[in-house]
Design a protein around this motif. Structure first.
Motif, PDB file in Angstrom:
ATOM      1  N   VAL A 147     -13.135   9.678  -3.175  1.00  0.00           N
ATOM      2  CA  VAL A 147     -12.283   9.387  -4.313  1.00  0.00           C
ATOM      3  C   VAL A 147     -13.153   9.594  -5.621  1.00  0.00           C
ATOM      4  N   GLU A 148     -12.640  10.616  -6.418  1.00  0.00           N
ATOM      5  CA  GLU A 148     -13.499  10.914  -7.943  1.00  0.00           C
ATOM      6  C   GLU A 148     -12.745  10.727  -8.883  1.00  0.00           C
ATOM      7  N   ASN A 149     -13.162  10.155 -10.101  1.00  0.00           N
ATOM      8  CA  ASN A 149     -12.421  10.010 -11.287  1.00  0.00           C
ATOM      9  C   ASN A 149     -10.892   9.840 -11.124  1.00  0.00           C
ATOM     10  N   GLY A 150     -10.706   8.689 -10.369  1.00  0.00           N
ATOM     11  CA  GLY A 150      -9.120   8.581 -10.105  1.00  0.00           C
ATOM     12  C   GLY A 150      -8.432   9.690  -9.468  1.00  0.00           C
ATOM     13  N   ARG A 151      -8.992  10.376  -8.690  1.00  0.00           N
ATOM     14  CA  ARG A 151      -8.362  11.491  -7.727  1.00  0.00           C
ATOM     15  C   ARG A 151      -8.748  11.567  -6.402  1.00  0.00           C
ATOM     16  N   LEU A 197      -4.553   9.715  -7.920  1.00  0.00           N
ATOM     17  CA  LEU A 197      -4.117   8.274  -7.267  1.00  0.00           C
ATOM     18  C   LEU A 197      -3.036   7.659  -8.119  1.00  0.00           C
ATOM     19  N   PRO A 198      -2.141   7.044  -7.598  1.00  0.00           N
ATOM     20  CA  PRO A 198      -1.169   6.404  -8.439  1.00  0.00           C
ATOM     21  C   PRO A 198      -2.162   5.160  -9.116  1.00  0.00           C
ATOM     22  N   PRO A 199      -1.416   4.646 -10.309  1.00  0.00           N
ATOM     23  CA  PRO A 199      -2.225   4.063 -11.218  1.00  0.00           C
ATOM     24  C   PRO A 199      -2.534   2.462 -10.579  1.00  0.00           C
ATOM     25  N   ASP A 200      -1.698   2.174  -9.735  1.00  0.00           N
ATOM     26  CA  ASP A 200      -1.959   0.793  -9.217  1.00  0.00           C
ATOM     27  C   ASP A 200      -2.573   0.904  -7.789  1.00  0.00           C
ATOM     28  N   PRO A 249      -4.393   0.875  -0.640  1.00  0.00           N
ATOM     29  CA  PRO A 249      -3.912  -0.546  -0.909  1.00  0.00           C
ATOM     30  C   PRO A 249      -3.808  -0.676  -2.095  1.00  0.00           C
ATOM     31  N   LYS A 250      -2.728  -1.292  -2.937  1.00  0.00           N
ATOM     32  CA  LYS A 250      -2.205  -1.589  -4.113  1.00  0.00           C
ATOM     33  C   LYS A 250      -3.057  -2.844  -4.766  1.00  0.00           C
ATOM     34  N   ARG A 251      -3.069  -2.565  -6.113  1.00  0.00           N
ATOM     35  CA  ARG A 251      -3.426  -3.797  -6.695  1.00  0.00           C
ATOM     36  C   ARG A 251      -2.609  -5.186  -6.529  1.00  0.00           C
ATOM     37  N   SER A 252      -2.957  -6.213  -6.193  1.00  0.00           N
ATOM     38  CA  SER A 252      -2.202  -7.617  -6.082  1.00  0.00           C
ATOM     39  C   SER A 252      -1.471  -7.722  -7.404  1.00  0.00           C
ATOM     40  N   LYS A 253      -0.389  -8.548  -7.174  1.00  0.00           N
ATOM     41  CA  LYS A 253       0.337  -8.977  -8.400  1.00  0.00           C
ATOM     42  C   LYS A 253       0.000 -10.498  -8.445  1.00  0.00           C
ATOM     43  N   GLU A 274       0.688  -1.314   0.157  1.00  0.00           N
ATOM     44  CA  GLU A 274       0.004  -0.018   0.115  1.00  0.00           C
ATOM     45  C   GLU A 274       0.737   1.114  -0.061  1.00  0.00           C
ATOM     46  N   TYR A 275       0.146   2.241  -0.338  1.00  0.00           N
ATOM     47  CA  TYR A 275       0.780   3.702  -0.019  1.00  0.00           C
ATOM     48  C   TYR A 275       0.161   4.347   1.324  1.00  0.00           C
TER      49      TYR A 275
END
Length: 139
Positions: free
Chosen positions: A44-48, A80-83, A103-107, A25-26
């Motif tokens: 959170v709105e539109n990726g921001r 927001l960061p892309p992940d 949280p980050k997307r899982s790899k 996570e960040y």
């Protein structure tokens, strides 16, 4: 993540921000003196990430401002960061320190994809064949 870092540097001077990152996570930490959970809005709105906060000022009636350094309101939008998973973000505030966990997307979905031959000769496309110059005379 550099766009987020750049956006944080454009916040008002009265707002101190730290950005931390782990494998999962960040963590965004904002110092917002005088702000409480009741006087802050985070969404959170539109990726921001949209942050709206106000601090209460209780001015005694016998005083008036000669100089005021810290603004009453903070209205900020940071990308927001892309992940980052904005839908799973969580936040807490303690004594004017706002912590936002992104949280980050899982790899876990990453894997190697096997390649097969178009002729139906499965397993030979990635297999390496070796030949030796030695001849086994007993065979």
């Amino acid at each position: 993540m550099s766009t987020l870092r750049d956006a944080l540097s454009s916040l008002p001077d009265a707002v101190f921000a730290d950005l931390l990152e782990s494998d999962e996570e960040y963590l965004l930490v904002l110092d917002l003196p005088g702000v409480t959970a009741e006087t802050a809005d985070l969404r959170v709105e539109n990726g921001r990430l949209v942050i709206e906060a106000r601090r209460d000022k209780r001015l005694p009636t016998e005083f008036e401002y000669v100089r005021e350094e810290r603004p009453l309101f903070l209205d900020a939008e940071v990308p927001l960061p892309p992940d980052a998973l904005g839908d799973e973000a969580a936040a807490s505030i303690d004594r004017g320190v706002l912590e936002i966990h992104l949280p980050k997307r899982s790899k876990a979905g990453e894997r190697t994809i096997p390649i097969t031959s178009a002729e139906g000769d499965e397993g030979t496309s990635s297999a390496r064949q070796e030949t030796s110059g030695d001849v086994d005379e007993d065979a």
